[in-house]
Design a protein around this motif. Sequence first.
Motif, PDB file in Angstrom:
ATOM      1  N   GLU A  70      33.893  13.116 -69.450  1.00 60.03           N
ATOM      2  CA  GLU A  70      32.659  13.034 -68.679  1.00 60.03           C
ATOM      3  C   GLU A  70      31.799  11.924 -69.264  1.00 60.03           C
ATOM      4  O   GLU A  70      31.558  11.886 -70.471  1.00 60.03           O
ATOM      5  CB  GLU A  70      31.921  14.377 -68.738  1.00 60.03           C
ATOM      6  CG  GLU A  70      30.744  14.453 -67.811  1.00 60.03           C
ATOM      7  CD  GLU A  70      30.108  15.838 -67.793  1.00 60.03           C
ATOM      8  OE1 GLU A  70      29.191  16.029 -66.984  1.00 60.03           O
ATOM      9  OE2 GLU A  70      30.518  16.712 -68.588  1.00 60.03           O
ATOM     10  N   THR A  72      28.314   9.059 -68.340  1.00 56.52           N
ATOM     11  CA  THR A  72      27.080   8.911 -67.577  1.00 56.52           C
ATOM     12  C   THR A  72      27.195   7.675 -66.699  1.00 56.52           C
ATOM     13  O   THR A  72      27.481   6.582 -67.198  1.00 56.52           O
ATOM     14  CB  THR A  72      25.876   8.753 -68.518  1.00 56.52           C
ATOM     15  OG1 THR A  72      25.799   9.897 -69.365  1.00 56.52           O
ATOM     16  CG2 THR A  72      24.581   8.623 -67.730  1.00 56.52           C
ATOM     17  N   CYS A  73      26.965   7.844 -65.403  1.00 54.65           N
ATOM     18  CA  CYS A  73      26.977   6.722 -64.473  1.00 54.65           C
ATOM     19  C   CYS A  73      25.783   5.826 -64.794  1.00 54.65           C
ATOM     20  O   CYS A  73      24.647   6.294 -64.846  1.00 54.65           O
ATOM     21  CB  CYS A  73      26.909   7.215 -63.027  1.00 54.65           C
ATOM     22  SG  CYS A  73      26.775   5.890 -61.817  1.00 54.65           S
ATOM     23  N   CYS A  76      23.238   5.603 -61.566  1.00 60.46           N
ATOM     24  CA  CYS A  76      22.363   6.704 -61.145  1.00 60.46           C
ATOM     25  C   CYS A  76      21.990   7.672 -62.274  1.00 60.46           C
ATOM     26  O   CYS A  76      21.249   8.617 -62.054  1.00 60.46           O
ATOM     27  CB  CYS A  76      23.015   7.483 -60.010  1.00 60.46           C
ATOM     28  SG  CYS A  76      24.526   8.362 -60.478  1.00 60.46           S
ATOM     29  N   ASN A  77      22.536   7.477 -63.471  1.00 66.02           N
ATOM     30  CA  ASN A  77      22.282   8.344 -64.637  1.00 66.02           C
ATOM     31  C   ASN A  77      22.737   9.786 -64.437  1.00 66.02           C
ATOM     32  O   ASN A  77      22.217  10.688 -65.073  1.00 66.02           O
ATOM     33  CB  ASN A  77      20.813   8.312 -65.051  1.00 66.02           C
ATOM     34  CG  ASN A  77      20.492   7.105 -65.871  1.00 66.02           C
ATOM     35  OD1 ASN A  77      21.380   6.485 -66.450  1.00 66.02           O
ATOM     36  ND2 ASN A  77      19.229   6.750 -65.932  1.00 66.02           N
ATOM     37  N   GLU A  78      23.693  10.004 -63.564  1.00 65.43           N
ATOM     38  CA  GLU A  78      24.273  11.331 -63.350  1.00 65.43           C
ATOM     39  C   GLU A  78      25.642  11.378 -64.034  1.00 65.43           C
ATOM     40  O   GLU A  78      26.299  10.352 -64.198  1.00 65.43           O
ATOM     41  CB  GLU A  78      24.428  11.608 -61.848  1.00 65.43           C
ATOM     42  CG  GLU A  78      23.127  11.661 -61.087  1.00 65.43           C
ATOM     43  CD  GLU A  78      22.256  12.837 -61.501  1.00 65.43           C
ATOM     44  OE1 GLU A  78      22.800  13.917 -61.765  1.00 65.43           O
ATOM     45  OE2 GLU A  78      21.024  12.657 -61.565  1.00 65.43           O
ATOM     46  N   PRO A  79      26.091  12.579 -64.430  1.00 62.90           N
ATOM     47  CA  PRO A  79      27.417  12.680 -65.053  1.00 62.90           C
ATOM     48  C   PRO A  79      28.526  12.375 -64.043  1.00 62.90           C
ATOM     49  O   PRO A  79      28.375  12.625 -62.847  1.00 62.90           O
ATOM     50  CB  PRO A  79      27.501  14.130 -65.514  1.00 62.90           C
ATOM     51  CG  PRO A  79      26.203  14.754 -65.218  1.00 62.90           C
ATOM     52  CD  PRO A  79      25.383  13.834 -64.413  1.00 62.90           C
ATOM     53  N   HIS A 137      30.022   5.409 -60.843  1.00 62.48           N
ATOM     54  CA  HIS A 137      30.720   6.058 -59.744  1.00 62.48           C
ATOM     55  C   HIS A 137      31.253   4.984 -58.795  1.00 62.48           C
ATOM     56  O   HIS A 137      30.758   3.863 -58.786  1.00 62.48           O
ATOM     57  CB  HIS A 137      29.751   6.928 -58.916  1.00 62.48           C
ATOM     58  CG  HIS A 137      29.323   8.184 -59.585  1.00 62.48           C
ATOM     59  ND1 HIS A 137      28.060   8.349 -60.084  1.00 62.48           N
ATOM     60  CD2 HIS A 137      29.976   9.351 -59.807  1.00 62.48           C
ATOM     61  CE1 HIS A 137      27.934   9.554 -60.582  1.00 62.48           C
ATOM     62  NE2 HIS A 137      29.087  10.186 -60.439  1.00 62.48           N
ATOM     63  N   CYS A 142      28.177   7.373 -55.372  1.00 62.91           N
ATOM     64  CA  CYS A 142      26.985   7.294 -56.207  1.00 62.91           C
ATOM     65  C   CYS A 142      25.734   7.634 -55.413  1.00 62.91           C
ATOM     66  O   CYS A 142      25.558   7.205 -54.273  1.00 62.91           O
ATOM     67  CB  CYS A 142      26.861   5.891 -56.808  1.00 62.91           C
ATOM     68  SG  CYS A 142      25.643   5.793 -58.126  1.00 62.91           S
ATOM     69  N   VAL A 143      24.856   8.403 -56.021  1.00 64.82           N
ATOM     70  CA  VAL A 143      23.589   8.793 -55.404  1.00 64.82           C
ATOM     71  C   VAL A 143      22.744   7.564 -55.105  1.00 64.82           C
ATOM     72  O   VAL A 143      22.035   7.510 -54.100  1.00 64.82           O
ATOM     73  CB  VAL A 143      22.822   9.755 -56.345  1.00 64.82           C
ATOM     74  CG1 VAL A 143      21.459  10.095 -55.795  1.00 64.82           C
ATOM     75  CG2 VAL A 143      23.640  10.992 -56.602  1.00 64.82           C
ATOM     76  N   GLU A 144      22.801   6.566 -55.951  1.00 61.63           N
ATOM     77  CA  GLU A 144      21.972   5.369 -55.813  1.00 61.63           C
ATOM     78  C   GLU A 144      22.549   4.347 -54.839  1.00 61.63           C
ATOM     79  O   GLU A 144      21.960   3.296 -54.646  1.00 61.63           O
ATOM     80  CB  GLU A 144      21.775   4.701 -57.180  1.00 61.63           C
ATOM     81  CG  GLU A 144      21.013   5.536 -58.161  1.00 61.63           C
ATOM     82  CD  GLU A 144      19.575   5.780 -57.746  1.00 61.63           C
ATOM     83  OE1 GLU A 144      18.930   4.841 -57.235  1.00 61.63           O
ATOM     84  OE2 GLU A 144      19.094   6.902 -57.932  1.00 61.63           O
TER      85      GLU A 144
END
Length: 174
Positions: A70, A72-73, A76-79, A137, A142-144
């Motif tokens: 795991e 950190t992206c 977006c700073n998400e795992p 990601h 990716c969220v971003e």
Amino acid sequence: MQKVKLPISVDPVRAAQSGTEFEAIIQKALMRRLAESTISIQSDIKTQFIFEVDQQKLRIFHGKASVAVELTCQRCNEPMIYQCEAEFTYCPVHNQEQENNCPDVYEPIYYDENGEVNLHDIVEDELILTLPQISKHAINDCVESKFDLTFGEIEEEEEQRPNPFDALAQLKRK
């Protein structure tokens, strides 16, 4: 191929002469440096080692290692989960002269004082080398990604500058 508990270190010369093959699992708790380089290690590490003597009579060993980690992206700073896959081929050597004579397709590795190499360290080093420099990601995951936009347009150069080598080209044609 035998499924065994992977020994920490092995004599590669003896293992190559006997054609030893290992398929084993290394517990993730033994991979401290890999754990420090990631958020977490998802499972135990699957490994495979094949010791052999090549056509030049060099003792070599091939290996594979695989584990999900795991990270950190960075976008977006998400795992995120990243699958580390490493393949390697080593040629054990005693001294600088043997290292210089080692073919380029093999990575030289030095024996320890007992004539052995540490397989756990090799696996950990190779997995750390497969980690991405910038973990991200996929753009669709990716969220971003919705913010990944460009603004404005790039203007084309209106003036075309003359090529300074056109004069040489004209001289060549004459």
